[in-house]
Scaffold this motif. Sequence first.
Motif, mmCIF file in Angstrom:
data_model
loop_
_atom_site.group_PDB
_atom_site.id
_atom_site.type_symbol
_atom_site.label_atom_id
_atom_site.label_comp_id
_atom_site.label_asym_id
_atom_site.label_seq_id
_atom_site.Cartn_x
_atom_site.Cartn_y
_atom_site.Cartn_z
ATOM 1 N N GLU A 26 0.831 -1.210 0.000
ATOM 2 C CA GLU A 26 0.000 0.000 0.000
ATOM 3 C C GLU A 26 0.865 1.259 0.000
ATOM 4 O OE1 GLU A 26 -3.360 0.760 -0.323
ATOM 5 O OE2 GLU A 26 -3.338 -1.305 -1.025
ATOM 6 N N ASN A 27 1.983 1.219 0.698
ATOM 7 C CA ASN A 27 2.898 2.363 0.678
ATOM 8 C C ASN A 27 3.453 2.599 -0.724
ATOM 9 O OD1 ASN A 27 2.576 2.902 3.407
ATOM 10 N ND2 ASN A 27 4.365 1.724 4.027
ATOM 11 N N ASP A 30 0.647 4.132 -2.756
ATOM 12 C CA ASP A 30 0.486 5.554 -2.433
ATOM 13 C C ASP A 30 1.568 6.403 -3.085
ATOM 14 O OD1 ASP A 30 -1.727 4.855 -0.919
ATOM 15 O OD2 ASP A 30 -0.681 5.010 1.009
ATOM 16 N N ASP A 34 1.165 9.392 -5.918
ATOM 17 C CA ASP A 34 1.792 10.713 -5.739
ATOM 18 C C ASP A 34 2.694 11.055 -6.915
ATOM 19 O OD1 ASP A 34 0.529 11.097 -3.305
ATOM 20 O OD2 ASP A 34 2.271 10.483 -2.105
#
Length: 136
Positions: A26-27, A30, A34
């Motif tokens: 998930e990081n 994300d 971005d």
Amino acid sequence: MKRKLLIFITLFLSQLFFSQNLTIAENHNDKAIDELMNGNNQTALYEINQAIKINPKNANYYYIRGMILQKMNDLNKALIDYKKTLSLNPKHIDATMKCAVVYAKLNDKTKSCEYFKRACNLGESKACDGYYKFCN
């Protein structure tokens, strides 16, 4: 008793490891979003590929990669990822709409209309408008 304890510890640690991996995925996801928003397509692609390596069954990761590839004008690979998204989640309206748009850009009206109709049937009103305007 020792065997049961060992099994319990093994199951607990594997669940903990799996849970940590999902957080790491998930990081990466994300970060990919971005980077995509900031126009750093290569970095976004790297990050989403890392997420997919960790969790290849997450439909949204393929959708994000499709968006990155589409932004990079690699429409055929984007289409592959949108279809992968749909294979994992057949009701993913956004991926269905993206297939319709990409097929339109590839001048395949038949396929484009097919996906507009699918998205319309899933409840996307813009797809219904597009279908009735361009496909009838």
